[in-house]
Scaffold this motif. Structure first.
Motif, PDB file in Angstrom:
ATOM      1  N   VAL A   1       0.825  -1.282  -0.193  1.00 32.75           N
ATOM      2  CA  VAL A   1      -0.021   0.134  -0.190  1.00 32.75           C
ATOM      3  C   VAL A   1       0.844   1.466  -0.030  1.00 32.75           C
ATOM      4  CG1 VAL A   1      -1.775   1.140   1.322  1.00 32.75           C
ATOM      5  CG2 VAL A   1      -2.140  -1.001   0.987  1.00 32.75           C
ATOM      6  N   ASP A   2       1.961   1.292   0.668  1.00 33.06           N
ATOM      7  CA  ASP A   2       2.674   2.547   0.924  1.00 33.06           C
ATOM      8  C   ASP A   2       3.466   2.501  -0.542  1.00 33.06           C
ATOM      9  OD1 ASP A   2       2.181   3.051   3.326  1.00 33.06           O
ATOM     10  OD2 ASP A   2       3.713   1.745   4.405  1.00 33.06           O
ATOM     11  N   GLN A   3       3.972   1.527  -1.047  1.00 27.64           N
ATOM     12  CA  GLN A   3       4.698   1.523  -2.328  1.00 27.64           C
ATOM     13  C   GLN A   3       3.675   2.172  -3.621  1.00 27.64           C
ATOM     14  OE1 GLN A   3       6.109  -2.300  -2.701  1.00 27.64           O
ATOM     15  NE2 GLN A   3       8.064  -1.779  -2.234  1.00 27.64           N
ATOM     16  N   ALA A   4       2.614   1.765  -3.399  1.00 23.36           N
ATOM     17  CA  ALA A   4       1.131   2.288  -4.425  1.00 23.36           C
ATOM     18  C   ALA A   4       1.199   3.664  -4.108  1.00 23.36           C
ATOM     19  CB  ALA A   4       0.112   1.426  -4.179  1.00 23.36           C
ATOM     20  N   ALA A   5       1.268   4.411  -2.962  1.00 26.96           N
ATOM     21  CA  ALA A   5       0.760   5.451  -2.419  1.00 26.96           C
ATOM     22  C   ALA A   5       1.885   6.382  -3.013  1.00 26.96           C
ATOM     23  CB  ALA A   5       0.856   5.661  -0.979  1.00 26.96           C
ATOM     24  N   ASP A   6       3.192   5.805  -3.025  1.00 29.10           N
ATOM     25  CA  ASP A   6       4.426   6.426  -3.386  1.00 29.10           C
ATOM     26  C   ASP A   6       4.181   6.818  -5.023  1.00 29.10           C
ATOM     27  OD1 ASP A   6       5.441   7.193  -1.041  1.00 29.10           O
ATOM     28  OD2 ASP A   6       6.840   5.267  -1.306  1.00 29.10           O
ATOM     29  N   ARG A   7       3.821   5.811  -5.618  1.00 31.59           N
ATOM     30  CA  ARG A   7       3.809   6.046  -6.957  1.00 31.59           C
ATOM     31  C   ARG A   7       2.612   6.792  -7.465  1.00 31.59           C
ATOM     32  NH1 ARG A   7       5.204   1.147 -10.230  1.00 31.59           N
ATOM     33  NH2 ARG A   7       4.562   2.413 -11.874  1.00 31.59           N
ATOM     34  N   LEU A   8       1.722   6.816  -6.845  1.00 29.36           N
ATOM     35  CA  LEU A   8       0.477   7.941  -6.871  1.00 29.36           C
ATOM     36  C   LEU A   8       0.698   9.193  -6.380  1.00 29.36           C
ATOM     37  CD1 LEU A   8      -2.821   5.604  -6.559  1.00 29.36           C
ATOM     38  CD2 LEU A   8      -1.625   6.215  -8.708  1.00 29.36           C
ATOM     39  N   ASN A   9       1.674   9.430  -5.485  1.00 30.56           N
ATOM     40  CA  ASN A   9       1.954  10.672  -5.071  1.00 30.56           C
ATOM     41  C   ASN A   9       0.747  11.055  -4.182  1.00 30.56           C
ATOM     42  OD1 ASN A   9       4.533  11.029  -5.937  1.00 30.56           O
ATOM     43  ND2 ASN A   9       3.995  12.137  -7.849  1.00 30.56           N
ATOM     44  N   THR A  10       0.460  10.018  -3.307  1.00 37.12           N
ATOM     45  CA  THR A  10      -0.799  10.294  -2.187  1.00 37.12           C
ATOM     46  C   THR A  10      -0.162   9.341  -1.328  1.00 37.12           C
ATOM     47  OG1 THR A  10      -1.902   8.162  -3.033  1.00 37.12           O
ATOM     48  CG2 THR A  10      -2.326   9.922  -4.355  1.00 37.12           C
ATOM     49  N   GLY A  11      -1.199   9.425  -0.168  1.00 34.41           N
ATOM     50  CA  GLY A  11      -1.075   9.097   1.182  1.00 34.41           C
ATOM     51  C   GLY A  11      -1.474   7.650   1.261  1.00 34.41           C
ATOM     52  N   PRO A  12      -1.120   6.799   1.954  1.00 31.16           N
ATOM     53  CA  PRO A  12      -1.653   5.223   2.090  1.00 31.16           C
ATOM     54  C   PRO A  12      -3.235   5.114   2.188  1.00 31.16           C
ATOM     55  CG  PRO A  12      -0.212   5.764   3.786  1.00 31.16           C
ATOM     56  CD  PRO A  12       0.024   7.047   2.999  1.00 31.16           C
ATOM     57  N   ARG A  13      -3.600   6.491   2.835  1.00 34.02           N
ATOM     58  CA  ARG A  13      -5.019   6.407   3.077  1.00 34.02           C
ATOM     59  C   ARG A  13      -6.033   6.244   1.972  1.00 34.02           C
ATOM     60  NH1 ARG A  13      -8.001  10.536   7.243  1.00 34.02           N
ATOM     61  NH2 ARG A  13     -10.064   9.482   7.155  1.00 34.02           N
ATOM     62  N   PHE A  14      -5.355   7.085   1.012  1.00 37.12           N
ATOM     63  CA  PHE A  14      -6.117   7.170  -0.344  1.00 37.12           C
ATOM     64  C   PHE A  14      -6.064   5.817  -0.835  1.00 37.12           C
ATOM     65  CE2 PHE A  14      -5.906   7.914  -5.036  1.00 37.12           C
ATOM     66  CZ  PHE A  14      -7.284   8.475  -5.167  1.00 37.12           C
ATOM     67  N   VAL A  15      -4.947   4.900  -0.925  1.00 41.05           N
ATOM     68  CA  VAL A  15      -4.936   3.810  -1.631  1.00 41.05           C
ATOM     69  C   VAL A  15      -5.729   2.709  -0.971  1.00 41.05           C
ATOM     70  CG1 VAL A  15      -3.470   1.776  -1.977  1.00 41.05           C
ATOM     71  CG2 VAL A  15      -2.452   4.269  -2.356  1.00 41.05           C
ATOM     72  N   ARG A  16      -5.928   2.842   0.248  1.00 41.83           N
ATOM     73  CA  ARG A  16      -6.861   2.268   1.202  1.00 41.83           C
ATOM     74  C   ARG A  16      -8.214   2.014   0.733  1.00 41.83           C
ATOM     75  NH1 ARG A  16      -3.075   3.162   5.598  1.00 41.83           N
ATOM     76  NH2 ARG A  16      -1.728   1.435   5.764  1.00 41.83           N
ATOM     77  N   ARG A  17      -8.597   3.370   0.729  1.00 41.66           N
ATOM     78  CA  ARG A  17      -9.937   3.873   0.148  1.00 41.66           C
ATOM     79  C   ARG A  17     -10.285   3.377  -0.979  1.00 41.66           C
ATOM     80  NH1 ARG A  17     -11.420   9.873  -0.065  1.00 41.66           N
ATOM     81  NH2 ARG A  17     -10.627   9.464  -2.114  1.00 41.66           N
ATOM     82  N   LEU A  18      -9.203   3.332  -2.134  1.00 46.06           N
ATOM     83  CA  LEU A  18      -9.580   2.722  -3.705  1.00 46.06           C
ATOM     84  C   LEU A  18      -9.732   1.212  -3.558  1.00 46.06           C
ATOM     85  CD1 LEU A  18      -6.684   4.406  -5.458  1.00 46.06           C
ATOM     86  CD2 LEU A  18      -9.101   5.026  -5.817  1.00 46.06           C
ATOM     87  N   ILE A  19      -9.118   0.616  -2.467  1.00 41.05           N
ATOM     88  CA  ILE A  19      -9.288  -0.928  -2.182  1.00 41.05           C
ATOM     89  C   ILE A  19     -10.728  -1.084  -1.676  1.00 41.05           C
ATOM     90  CG2 ILE A  19      -8.427  -2.706  -0.980  1.00 41.05           C
ATOM     91  CD1 ILE A  19      -5.497  -1.670  -1.308  1.00 41.05           C
ATOM     92  N   ALA A  20     -11.017  -0.381  -0.812  1.00 34.69           N
ATOM     93  CA  ALA A  20     -12.392  -0.513   0.297  1.00 34.69           C
ATOM     94  C   ALA A  20     -13.581  -0.318  -0.759  1.00 34.69           C
ATOM     95  CB  ALA A  20     -12.227   0.352   1.197  1.00 34.69           C
ATOM     96  N   GLU A  21     -13.242   0.624  -1.847  1.00 37.19           N
ATOM     97  CA  GLU A  21     -14.429   0.861  -2.701  1.00 37.19           C
ATOM     98  C   GLU A  21     -14.326   0.147  -4.124  1.00 37.19           C
ATOM     99  OE1 GLU A  21     -14.049   5.083  -3.547  1.00 37.19           O
ATOM    100  OE2 GLU A  21     -14.616   5.467  -1.345  1.00 37.19           O
ATOM    101  N   ARG A  22     -13.299  -0.868  -4.042  1.00 38.09           N
ATOM    102  CA  ARG A  22     -13.078  -1.595  -5.145  1.00 38.09           C
ATOM    103  C   ARG A  22     -12.908  -1.030  -6.543  1.00 38.09           C
ATOM    104  NH1 ARG A  22     -13.138  -4.925  -1.236  1.00 38.09           N
ATOM    105  NH2 ARG A  22     -14.368  -6.797  -1.277  1.00 38.09           N
ATOM    106  N   ARG A  23     -12.101   0.205  -6.278  1.00 39.71           N
ATOM    107  CA  ARG A  23     -11.972   1.081  -7.631  1.00 39.71           C
ATOM    108  C   ARG A  23     -10.601   0.597  -8.099  1.00 39.71           C
ATOM    109  NH1 ARG A  23     -12.519   6.804  -5.379  1.00 39.71           N
ATOM    110  NH2 ARG A  23     -11.884   7.429  -7.587  1.00 39.71           N
ATOM    111  N   ILE A  24      -9.688  -0.036  -7.533  1.00 38.54           N
ATOM    112  CA  ILE A  24      -8.494  -0.811  -8.031  1.00 38.54           C
ATOM    113  C   ILE A  24      -8.288  -2.118  -7.722  1.00 38.54           C
ATOM    114  CG2 ILE A  24      -7.046  -0.281  -5.870  1.00 38.54           C
ATOM    115  CD1 ILE A  24      -5.196   1.030  -7.739  1.00 38.54           C
ATOM    116  N   THR A  25      -7.531  -2.952  -8.551  1.00 43.49           N
ATOM    117  CA  THR A  25      -7.445  -4.200  -8.506  1.00 43.49           C
ATOM    118  C   THR A  25      -6.457  -4.495  -7.201  1.00 43.49           C
ATOM    119  OG1 THR A  25      -7.752  -4.549 -10.940  1.00 43.49           O
ATOM    120  CG2 THR A  25      -6.617  -6.352  -9.816  1.00 43.49           C
ATOM    121  N   TYR A  26      -6.519  -5.282  -6.565  1.00 44.63           N
ATOM    122  CA  TYR A  26      -5.566  -5.698  -5.581  1.00 44.63           C
ATOM    123  C   TYR A  26      -5.552  -7.352  -5.412  1.00 44.63           C
ATOM    124  CZ  TYR A  26      -9.601  -6.310  -2.255  1.00 44.63           C
ATOM    125  OH  TYR A  26     -10.784  -6.610  -1.666  1.00 44.63           O
TER     126      TYR A  26
END
Length: 69
Positions: free
Chosen positions: A11-36
């Motif tokens: 999650v942290d590495q994905a957040a770095d790639r997107l230039n966001t925080g890990p919380r945003f990536v976790r929200r994408l996962i929770a909302e099923r907006r990104i493959t994981y």
């Protein structure tokens, strides 16, 4: 999606790639907006999923229009 040799990111590495925080990536996962991928208790995001997410959200520029005076 290219599954051959697709690197799995934390999650942290994905957040770095997107230039966001890990919380945003976790929200994408929770909302099923990104493959994981679930690996036991851990969540990993394929690099191609990050690329697809960015590509899907990319907006092309509008051609420069001249305004009549």
């Amino acid at each position: 999606m290219s599954q051959t040799r697709d690197r799995l990111l934390t999650v942290d590495q994905a957040a770095d790639r997107l230039n966001t925080g890990p919380r945003f990536v976790r929200r994408l996962i929770a909302e099923r907006r990104i493959t994981y991928v679930r690996v036991g208790r851990h969540v990993r995001i394929p690099e191609s999923a990050i690329e697809n997410y960015v590509q899907a959200g990319t907006v092309a520029p509008i051609a420069n229009r001249r305004r009549a005076a």
